[in-house]
Design a protein around this motif. Sequence first.
Motif, PDB file in Angstrom:
ATOM      1  N   ALA A  37       0.831  -1.208   0.000  1.00 47.25           N
ATOM      2  CA  ALA A  37       0.000   0.000   0.000  1.00 47.25           C
ATOM      3  C   ALA A  37       0.865   1.257   0.000  1.00 47.25           C
ATOM      4  O   ALA A  37       0.576   2.225  -0.717  1.00 47.25           O
ATOM      5  N   ARG A  40       2.395   1.759  -3.493  1.00 43.17           N
ATOM      6  CA  ARG A  40       1.420   2.305  -4.437  1.00 43.17           C
ATOM      7  C   ARG A  40       1.194   3.792  -4.193  1.00 43.17           C
ATOM      8  O   ARG A  40       1.129   4.585  -5.127  1.00 43.17           O
ATOM      9  N   ARG A  41       1.124   4.190  -2.922  1.00 45.24           N
ATOM     10  CA  ARG A  41       0.905   5.601  -2.588  1.00 45.24           C
ATOM     11  C   ARG A  41       2.106   6.448  -3.002  1.00 45.24           C
ATOM     12  O   ARG A  41       1.945   7.494  -3.634  1.00 45.24           O
ATOM     13  N   ASN A  45       2.111   9.373  -5.971  1.00 46.44           N
ATOM     14  CA  ASN A  45       2.262  10.772  -5.553  1.00 46.44           C
ATOM     15  C   ASN A  45       3.533  11.449  -6.052  1.00 46.44           C
ATOM     16  O   ASN A  45       3.700  12.643  -5.838  1.00 46.44           O
TER      17      ASN A  45
END
Length: 97
Positions: A37, A40-41, A45
């Motif tokens: 997670a 992916r963030r 970003n």
Amino acid sequence: MTNDDSTPTADGAVPRYLTLVRLEARLREDQVEALGALRRRVAANRTVKRERITDNTLIRVAVDYLLAHGDELAGDTEDGLRASLLGDRDGGEPGED
């Protein structure tokens, strides 16, 4: 670029992962899920996307952080070592509230 891991890319450069040493580590399931997670963030970003961000990228950054703060590391168990860096003085398992 080719699919052969031993072949340099089209520009003659050796892929970064081929310059690194393979090391196996066992992680808890919650760590694997949270790491994915986070990856992916972080990947979503960023503004410059020249370099691929992988779980291994984040693990290497975490190891660099650990080594840079090694003088703060103290304890006799995994929980104690973690607490010395993260300030978790109750010694509970991560994810337990």
